[in-house]
Design a protein around this motif. Structure first.
Motif, PDB file in Angstrom:
ATOM      1  N   VAL A   1       0.958  -1.327   0.070  1.00 15.33           N
ATOM      2  CA  VAL A   1       0.088  -0.008   0.003  1.00 15.33           C
ATOM      3  C   VAL A   1       0.896   1.306  -0.148  1.00 15.33           C
ATOM      4  O   VAL A   1       2.009   1.274   0.712  1.00 15.33           O
ATOM      5  N   PRO A   2       0.516   2.511  -0.626  1.00 13.13           N
ATOM      6  CA  PRO A   2       1.075   3.668  -0.779  1.00 13.13           C
ATOM      7  C   PRO A   2       1.715   4.180   0.831  1.00 13.13           C
ATOM      8  O   PRO A   2       2.510   4.649   0.834  1.00 13.13           O
ATOM      9  N   ARG A   3       0.602   4.050   1.673  1.00  9.26           N
ATOM     10  CA  ARG A   3       0.720   4.633   2.991  1.00  9.26           C
ATOM     11  C   ARG A   3       0.052   3.653   4.023  1.00  9.26           C
ATOM     12  O   ARG A   3      -0.921   3.308   3.666  1.00  9.26           O
TER      13      ARG A   3
ATOM     14  N   LEU B   1       2.987  -5.026   5.783  1.00 11.13           N
ATOM     15  CA  LEU B   1       4.247  -5.510   5.931  1.00 11.13           C
ATOM     16  C   LEU B   1       4.578  -6.797   7.096  1.00 11.13           C
ATOM     17  O   LEU B   1       3.971  -6.165   8.205  1.00 11.13           O
ATOM     18  N   THR B   2       4.877  -7.819   6.923  1.00 10.63           N
ATOM     19  CA  THR B   2       5.362  -8.618   8.090  1.00 10.63           C
ATOM     20  C   THR B   2       6.430  -7.995   8.930  1.00 10.63           C
ATOM     21  O   THR B   2       7.176  -7.279   8.281  1.00 10.63           O
TER      22      THR B   2
ATOM     23  N   VAL C   1       6.486 -16.293  -2.695  1.00 11.47           N
ATOM     24  CA  VAL C   1       5.065 -16.138  -3.000  1.00 11.47           C
ATOM     25  C   VAL C   1       4.247 -15.719  -1.978  1.00 11.47           C
ATOM     26  O   VAL C   1       4.428 -16.613  -0.823  1.00 11.47           O
ATOM     27  N   HIS C   2       3.186 -14.741  -1.939  1.00 15.15           N
ATOM     28  CA  HIS C   2       2.408 -14.550  -0.673  1.00 15.15           C
ATOM     29  C   HIS C   2       0.877 -14.104  -1.239  1.00 15.15           C
ATOM     30  O   HIS C   2       0.839 -13.760  -2.562  1.00 15.15           O
ATOM     31  N   GLY C   3       0.137 -13.960  -0.309  1.00 16.85           N
ATOM     32  CA  GLY C   3      -1.154 -13.315  -0.504  1.00 16.85           C
ATOM     33  C   GLY C   3      -1.409 -12.005   0.418  1.00 16.85           C
ATOM     34  O   GLY C   3      -0.869 -11.100   0.247  1.00 16.85           O
ATOM     35  N   HIS C   4      -2.581 -12.168   0.975  1.00 11.20           N
ATOM     36  CA  HIS C   4      -2.858 -11.125   2.039  1.00 11.20           C
ATOM     37  C   HIS C   4      -3.841 -10.010   1.480  1.00 11.20           C
ATOM     38  O   HIS C   4      -5.056 -10.016   1.595  1.00 11.20           O
ATOM     39  N   GLN C   5      -3.242  -8.980   0.702  1.00 12.90           N
ATOM     40  CA  GLN C   5      -4.097  -7.802   0.556  1.00 12.90           C
ATOM     41  C   GLN C   5      -4.704  -7.704  -0.874  1.00 12.90           C
ATOM     42  O   GLN C   5      -4.880  -6.666  -1.246  1.00 12.90           O
TER      43      GLN C   5
END
Length: 306
Positions: free
Chosen positions: A178-180, A190-191, A210-214
């Motif tokens: 994300v930008p902010r 961020l992890t 490789v990841h998912g999340h947002q």
């Protein structure tokens, strides 16, 4: 049923004679972590398995923050043993789907030989380890889990790349998405130990993360030059954030549809195809964009223009 059908049609159209070697599910199989949702997910994966005659060993699955249901402090009191309860529904789903009990850390290792004769090692780690409901949107892996998983696969530290491709899978992000970030938000993209994870992955010669999340597909490169340590100087890893194939539209970022990725490895490199569908383009998936990466002695690199 509808989602399964359009995915099957899309993959069959592109690979009529070559079923997937592996299916990576990078978490958030559910929204509330309920038994009913996990049963629905298991049915969906079972249909994918049957469609191409796959074995459960061809599935790589890690939990997402929606799959682990931590108690709040008010619900459980301080020092409660919440882990078994929080992870219980996911562990039952894992055991029923993959036919073996998940290890303590919920990590997983797989070794594949593709029909292009490229050997691919996959290590999947659990990034949902902060034992508070209010922190479940924050990713954290832990150095011990990471090293144990890498060592169990026989990955050498500081090793020069060989013919084998090394892939790391987790749920949360490890580079900005994300930008902010919003201060005090229920989750950050961020992890929390992203730096340690990136540096350790470089030390162990990881080629692709490789990841998912947002729910926002992207491809990035990461390298780090240091004077000391076991990082191979000049080595670059590719980081691929996958979209969400099934989340409800209101939870997708603006301008992004439901998406999944097709990863194709050969001896020259890696092609990542982002398959997306949205209301404007009907229910079928289509190619949104691709990333073509060339394999070099220093890791995967983006194709240069001209």
């Amino acid at each position: 049923g509808g989602l399964f059908n359009v995915i099957k049609e899309d993959i069959d159209a592109h690979f009529p004679d070559r079923p997937p070697t592996a299916i990576i599910v990078s978490g958030d199989l559910t929204w509330h972590g309920s038994a009913d949702e996990f049963e629905h997910a298991r049915t969906f994966l079972s249909r994918l398995k049957s469609a191409w005659g796959l074995d459960w060993s061809q599935f790589v699955i890690v939990p997402g923050n929606h799959d682990i249901t931590w108690l709040t402090d008010e619900e459980g009191g301080a020092g409660r043993p919440a882990v078994a309860e929080a992870e219980g529904a996911y562990r039952r789903f894992f055991a029923q789907a993959l036919r073996f009990n998940a290890p303590e850390e919920l990590s997983l290792g797989r070794r594949y030989l593709l029909d292009t004769f490229v050997p691919v090692d996959v290590v999947a780690v659990n990034s949902c380890r902060l034992e508070r409901e209010e922190y479940r949107g924050y990713g954290y892996v832990g150095l011990e889990q990471l090293r144990q998983a890498f060592d169990a696969m026989g990955w050498g530290k500081g090793s020069e790349p060989g013919p084998k491709v090394r892939v790391l899978v987790l749920h949360h992000h490890i580079v900005p998405v994300v930008p902010r970030e919003k201060l005090g938000a229920p989750s950050y993209s961020l992890t929390l130990d992203a730096g340690e994870l990136l540096y350790t992955a470089l030390e162990y010669g990881v080629d692709l993360i490789v990841h998912g999340h947002q729910h926002k597909p992207f491809v990035a490169g990461f390298s780090r030059y240091v004077e000391t340590g076991d990082i191979v100087r000049g080595r670059t890893m590719v980081i691929h954030g996958a979209g969400s194939v099934g989340v409800a539209t209101p939870h997708l970022p603006a301008g992004v549809g439901n998406a999944y990725s097709i990863l194709r490895f050969d001896h020259n490199g890696l092609n990542i195809s982002i398959r997306e569908r949205s209301a404007e383009h009907g229910s079928a998936f289509r190619e949104a964009w691709t990333a073509t990466l060339t394999r070099t002695p220093h890791g995967f690199r983006a194709e240069s223009e001209g």
